[in-house]
Scaffold this active site. Structure first.
Site, PDB file in Angstrom:
ATOM      1  N   ASP A 123      35.117 -10.979   1.006  1.00 50.86           N
ATOM      2  CA  ASP A 123      34.684 -11.730  -0.187  1.00 50.86           C
ATOM      3  C   ASP A 123      34.213 -10.805  -1.307  1.00 50.86           C
ATOM      4  OD1 ASP A 123      32.319 -10.778   0.771  1.00 50.86           O
ATOM      5  OD2 ASP A 123      31.361 -12.735   1.051  1.00 50.86           O
ATOM      6  N   GLY A 124      34.299  -9.503  -1.102  1.00 59.30           N
ATOM      7  CA  GLY A 124      33.933  -8.548  -2.161  1.00 59.30           C
ATOM      8  C   GLY A 124      32.536  -7.978  -2.029  1.00 59.30           C
ATOM      9  N   GLU A 125      31.713  -8.540  -1.123  1.00 54.42           N
ATOM     10  CA  GLU A 125      30.354  -8.014  -0.987  1.00 54.42           C
ATOM     11  C   GLU A 125      30.402  -6.624  -0.351  1.00 54.42           C
ATOM     12  OE1 GLU A 125      27.938 -10.896   1.042  1.00 54.42           O
ATOM     13  OE2 GLU A 125      27.881 -12.212  -0.718  1.00 54.42           O
ATOM     14  N   GLN A 147      22.657  -0.953 -23.916  1.00 53.11           N
ATOM     15  CA  GLN A 147      21.702  -1.960 -24.432  1.00 53.11           C
ATOM     16  C   GLN A 147      20.305  -1.387 -24.210  1.00 53.11           C
ATOM     17  OE1 GLN A 147      22.427  -5.878 -24.856  1.00 53.11           O
ATOM     18  NE2 GLN A 147      20.447  -5.990 -25.862  1.00 53.11           N
ATOM     19  N   ASP A 185      29.000  10.102 -34.837  1.00 51.63           N
ATOM     20  CA  ASP A 185      27.915   9.237 -35.315  1.00 51.63           C
ATOM     21  C   ASP A 185      26.601   9.990 -35.176  1.00 51.63           C
ATOM     22  OD1 ASP A 185      27.215   9.045 -32.603  1.00 51.63           O
ATOM     23  OD2 ASP A 185      28.327   7.172 -32.342  1.00 51.63           O
ATOM     24  N   LYS A 233      28.318   6.133 -38.761  1.00 52.71           N
ATOM     25  CA  LYS A 233      29.196   5.083 -38.234  1.00 52.71           C
ATOM     26  C   LYS A 233      28.506   3.725 -38.305  1.00 52.71           C
ATOM     27  CE  LYS A 233      29.690   4.456 -33.579  1.00 52.71           C
ATOM     28  NZ  LYS A 233      30.064   4.840 -32.205  1.00 52.71           N
ATOM     29  N   ARG A 284      29.066   0.005 -36.546  1.00 52.03           N
ATOM     30  CA  ARG A 284      29.886  -0.770 -35.605  1.00 52.03           C
ATOM     31  C   ARG A 284      29.945  -2.211 -36.078  1.00 52.03           C
ATOM     32  NH1 ARG A 284      32.384  -0.275 -31.015  1.00 52.03           N
ATOM     33  NH2 ARG A 284      31.657   1.794 -30.461  1.00 52.03           N
ATOM     34  N   ASP A 308      31.155  13.523 -28.117  1.00 53.10           N
ATOM     35  CA  ASP A 308      30.357  12.301 -27.994  1.00 53.10           C
ATOM     36  C   ASP A 308      29.846  12.186 -26.564  1.00 53.10           C
ATOM     37  OD1 ASP A 308      29.182   9.938 -28.778  1.00 53.10           O
ATOM     38  OD2 ASP A 308      31.030   8.987 -29.473  1.00 53.10           O
TER      39      ASP A 308
END
Ligand code: R5P
Length: 315
Positions: A34-36, A114, A184, A207, A209, A233
């Site tokens: 199941d991907g776990e 973020q 940037d 820069k 965005r 960068d």
């Protein structure tokens, strides 16, 4: 002392271990249907994991990498504590708590971008990742984090390390640039470091965005006519930043334009897009990609040595 790795860190851990004079121990990691994620410290490696200090190399990217890093840290913690609760099988080895000494090396720290709340109600994901993993280790070394300031005041010591010395060496030996450009303001310190090490001219662009796929640079006169330029960068994702910067350089007469970064994400056809704009692309192996030609291990080794020294000294 071992350098441990799950699926995402094996290549770097293998190169890191001899630099630190440690042995590389690959831990088991696979996926259920199941991907776990499933991880295990093989029984023959349990004693090694219980040694004085251990390093785990693991990326917190993509999302499954965060889960795998947590499961590996949990397994390491339990083995070092001698926690055998709920064990169905037999174990006849030592079970006393061997104490602290678990260091996490993160080549590519996912969710780094973020680092602020742009509107109320957002999560500062760059902080969340450390808040969670730091509960299970005694220190973290992070390679070329987008904005290290976001991790000030965390519960465990963090060493921020950079592959810019190795990137400078790769560029010098491969293309011998006359000019380094930061695309940037955020990459100015990395790009100036590379320019300083190579001994060539440097400038930067401003820069804006517009969205994830669209960026604009403020026009600026750059002294690049007839020159070989390398754009430096921290990461390349869609390639938009590099392609636009390269266009500006070519318009001003640059004869060759190369791109270098620590983290080559190359999302959504970025490599083909870059092939139409730059003469070469150089990245570290923090993320597996076809342009990885610089080892991330030396930089992580520098950070881990400082971290272990600091923790041992303060402990
Ligand atoms: C952002 O400030 C970063 O340093 C990179 O410039 C950016 O993530 C590159 O993204 P893309 O390749 O999508 O332009």
């Amino acid at each position: 002392m071992p350098v441990l790795s799950g699926a995402s860190g094996a290549g770097i851990a293998e190169k890191l271990a001899p630099i630190l004079d440690m042995e590389h121990v690959a831990l088991e990691s696979r996926r259920f249907p199941d991907g776990e994620a499933y991880v295990r410290i093989p029984p023959e490696s349990i004693e090694s994991v219980r040694s004085e200090s251990v390093v785990l190399v693991s990326n917190t990217f993509p999302d499954s990498g965060i889960m795998q890093t947590l499961l590996l840290l949990g397994a390491i913690r339990d083995v070092r504590k001698g926690d055998l609760s709920s064990l169905k099988g037999e174990w006849s080895g030592d079970t006393e708590d061997v104490g602290p000494g678990v260091f996490l090396a993160i080549p590519y720290y996912g969710y780094a971008r973020q680092d602020k709340r742009f509107s109320a109600g957002e999560s500062i994901s760059a902080k969340m990742v450390t808040e969670v993993v730091s509960r299970y280790c005694d220190g973290i070394a992070i390679l070329d984090l987008h904005a290290p300031e976001v991790l000030e005041g965390m519960d465990v010591p963090i060493e921020f390390v950079s592959s810019m010395p190795e990137i400078a060496e790769r560029l010098q030996n491969g293309v011998s640039p006359d000019f380094i450009l930061s695309p940037d303001k955020g990459a100015i310190s990395r790009a100036t470091e590379v320019a300083g090490l190579i001994g060539c001219d440097f400038s930067y662009l401003e820069k804006t965005r517009i969205d994830a796929h669209t960026i604009e640079h403020t026009p600026k006169n750059l002294d690049v006519s007839g020159k070989v330029v390398a754009i430096v960068d921290d990461m390349i994702s869609t390639g938009g930043t590099i392609c636009r910067a390269s266009d500006a350089l070519r318009r001003q007469g640059a004869t060759e334009v190369h791109a270098a970064c620590t983290h080559g994400l190359f999302t959504g056809g970025a490599l083909s897009r870059l092939a139409n704009h730059v003469d070469g692309v150089y990245t570290t192996d923090s993320l597996p990609n076809p342009r990885a030609s610089v080892s991330a291990a030396p930089a992580l080794a520098r950070g881990l040595s400082r971290l272990m020294e600091k923790v041992t000294h303060n402990g």
